[in-house]
Enzyme design. Structure first.
Site, PDB file in Angstrom:
ATOM      1  N   GLY A 253       0.882  -1.389   0.183  1.00  0.00           N
ATOM      2  CA  GLY A 253       0.141  -0.029  -0.169  1.00  0.00           C
ATOM      3  C   GLY A 253       0.928   1.413  -0.018  1.00  0.00           C
ATOM      4  O   GLY A 253       1.577   1.167  -0.458  1.00  0.00           O
TER       5      GLY A 253
ATOM      6  N   ASP B 181      -2.480  -4.750  -9.794  1.00  0.00           N
ATOM      7  CA  ASP B 181      -2.295  -4.847 -11.235  1.00  0.00           C
ATOM      8  C   ASP B 181      -0.954  -3.871 -11.834  1.00  0.00           C
ATOM      9  O   ASP B 181      -0.167  -4.993 -13.296  1.00  0.00           O
ATOM     10  CB  ASP B 181      -3.946  -5.196 -11.963  1.00  0.00           C
TER      11      ASP B 181
END
Lengths: 309, 309
Positions: free
Chosen positions: A219, A249
Site C-alpha cells: 500500500g 495490477d
C-alpha cells in the site's frame, strides 16, 4: 509478446447512485462496463506501455461476449480467450456519490468442466512457446483444480519463459512450491502464506518456499522485493489519494515490462511503484494517469542492496 | 392474442448475499436472471393462464440478446420486440439472506432514437390489428415522448381493441386523457394522478379524467374498481406474506384475461386479486403459485354494486 492469464475473467460494471441505502430502491445515474479480472487489467497497462500482449483465460455466455467485444475495442491486446459453456461472472461496483465510497458485489465464476480445463491447457502450452513472459493472475473459477497455477508455472518454466504469479490462498501456496520467477502478494496474502505479519520476514520466508523473487505490495509503504541477489524497497514520493482499484495490477505490469526490457531490479521496482501510484491518482478506476506516471517515475525512492551471490 | 407492450424492458438479475453491508465487498452466493419489465411479467402470467400472448417493446445490446434468449425459453410468448441500438437496462435485486430484505438497483433505460420510436409505432399498429386486448406497461426509456402512451391508447381504441394502461407520473396523466379502457394504479400512483389520498374518491376522479375503468391496487386492502357500471372491491381471504414483486403485473394479467374471456367485473376482480396474492406467496419473485391461486379464487370476497346505467 507478454501472455496474461485470467482464468476468472469478469465483466466489471460500475454503477453511480446518489446514496446507497440497504433495503431501498435506487436509480442508477451512470453505468459503465469493461472487461475485467486481474490479468486483463495487467494486459491493458502493458498495452498502454507499448508492449505486445496476448490475453488468455476463459470467456463464455452473454457476459463473455460483452467482455470480448470490450477487448476488441482495447488497442493492442490480442484476444486468445478460450470459450466455455458457463457465463463469465459480473462484478458490480456501486459508487455512493455522497460518501464517495464503493460497495462491491462479485458473482462467482462459471463452473469449468474438465474438458474445458484440458482445452485451456493445450491453448496455454501453444501460447507460452511464443511468449517472452507470462503473468498468472487472480482467483480460480469453480471446477479448475486448486493446483492449476502450480501446473501453469511448471509449464512456463519448462519452456524457459519467466512467469509471475499473482493470486492468494491455497492456489498461491501450491503455485509457490512450483518455483515461479516472481510472486506479488499484498500484505494480507503474504501473511496468509507465511503466517508472519512482519513484511521482510514474510517475504524472505516466501522466497525460501520457492518464489525466486517476492515483491510485496504494501500500500502506501510501497514495494518490498526479496530475492537471491538482494533486497530493495521502492516508495512513492508522497502518499497518493484516490481509487486503489487496479493498483496491484499496475505493479504486475510494471514488473513484467521491466523484466522483458531487461531493467535491473531497482528500475523495475521504480516503474512498478510509479505505475501503481499513477493508477490510484487516475479518475477512472484501473486506468493510470500517464503524466503522473512519468513525473512519479523520476521521484520514486528505491533503497536496498545487492547481496553477495 | 393479447399484446403486451414493454418499452423499457429489463434483464432482471437477482443476487443473494449473506448480509449486505454498504462499502464492503460481497461474494454473491447465487445469481439468477430473467427477462423483465412489467409487460413481460404480464405476458408470462397470461401464458401460464393459457392465453396466446405477443410481447413487444424494445430490446437492444448484449442485455437485449440475453433477454430475448430468456423469452425464447418461456413457453407460449411470441417475441415481437423491436431491435434498438442501446442496450436494455439491467435491474439488480440484492437479497440479504440474513434479514430477508431486498435492495434494488435499477439502470436507466437506453436512449431511444426518433427513428427507433417510429419503427416501433409501425410494428405496434400492425400487431394491434390482430390483438384481442393490449396492455401498456411500465416506465418510458429516455428519448420516447412523454405522450407515448396517449398515442398508443388512441391507436388501440381507433382499431377497436380494448387497452389497459399501467404506468405512473406524467405518462399516466397524459395516457388517461386519451381514454384507456382500464388503468391499474397503486395507491401512490393514484394519489399522484389525482391529488387525493382517499382511494374511492381518487378512483372516481381518475374515472372522470378519462379512464373508463379504474382498478386501484391497494396492497393488503385488495382491489377497488370504479366505472360507469358500478363499483366493486375484491379482498383476499387473509393477509398474505411473501415477496410482492410482480403482484401488480399479476393483477394486470388477471384483468386482461378476464376481459378477453368476457367475465363480468366481479369475476375479473376475483381472478386478479387471487393471482396477485398467489404471486406474493410464490417462492420465486414474479411467479405465481398455481395451487394457491386456485384455492384463493374460491375465497376472494368481492363486494359492490352495479349502478343504474
Amino acid at each position: 509478446m507478454i501472455l496474461t492469464v485470467t482464468l476468472n475473467t469478469a465483466l466489471d460494471i460500475t454503477y453511480r447512485v446518489r446514496v446507497l441505502r440497504p433495503h431501498a430502491s435506487h436509480r442508477v445515474t451512470e453505468v459503465s462496463e469493461r472487461p475485467g479480472g486481474k490479468g486483463l487489467n495487467v494486459a491493458r497497462v502493458l498495452a498502454a506501455l507499448g508492449h505486445e500482449v496476448t490475453a488468455t483465460g476463459f470467456a463464455g455466455g452473454a457476459t463473455g461476449r460483452s467482455l470480448k467485444e470490450g477487448l476488441a475495442d482495447a488497442p493492442g491486446i490480442v484476444d486468445a480467450l478460450v470459450p466455455v459453456g458457463g457465463a463469465a461472472r459480473r462484478t458490480i461496483a456501486v459508487v455512493d456519490e455522497t460518501i464517495g465510497d464503493t460497495t462491491q458485489l462479485n458473482e462467482p465464476g462459471p463452473v469449468i468442466a474438465p474438458a474445458e480445463w484440458s482445452a485451456f491447457l493445450e491453448a496455454y502450452e501453444d501460447l507460452v512457446r511464443s511468449a517472452t513472459a507470462v503473468a498468472l493472475c487472480g482467483s480460480l473459477p469453480p471446477g479448475v483444480p486448486v493446483g492449476a497455477y502450480a501446473q501453469l508455472v511448471r509449464s512456463a518454466r519448462a519452456a524457459g519463459v519467466p512467469v509471475l504469479l499473482d493470486t492468494s490462498g491455497e492456489p498461491l501456496r501450491r503455485g509457490v512450491a512450483a518455483r515461479p520467477d516472481i510472486i506479488k502478494p499484498n500484505a494480507d496474502e503474504l501473511a496468509e502464506l507465511t503466517g508472519s505479519h512482519e513484511p521482510l520476514q514474510a517475504a524472505q520466508d516466501a522466497h525460501r518456499r520457492g518464489a525466486h523473487t517476492v515483491v510485496a505490495s504494501l500500500g502506501a509503504e510501497g514495494l518490498l522485493a526479496v530475492n537471491a541477489q538482494g533486497r530493495w524497497g521502492a516508495v512513492p514520493p508522497c502518499r497518493v489519494r484516490g481509487n486503489p482499484t487496479g493498483a496491484g495490477d499496475a505493479v504486475v505490469a510494471g514488473l513484467l515490462s521491466g523484466l522483458v526490457e531487461h531493467l535491473p531490479w531497482p528500475g523495475r521496482l521504480a516503474r512498478a511503484a510509479a505505475l501503481s501510484a499513477a493508477t490510484v491518482l487516475a479518475p477512472v478506476a484501473g486506468e493510470f494517469d500517464r503524466r503522473a506516471y512519468e513525473e512519479l517515475l523520476e521521484r520514486v525512492a528505491v533503497t536496498g542492496e545487492a547481496t553477495a551471490a
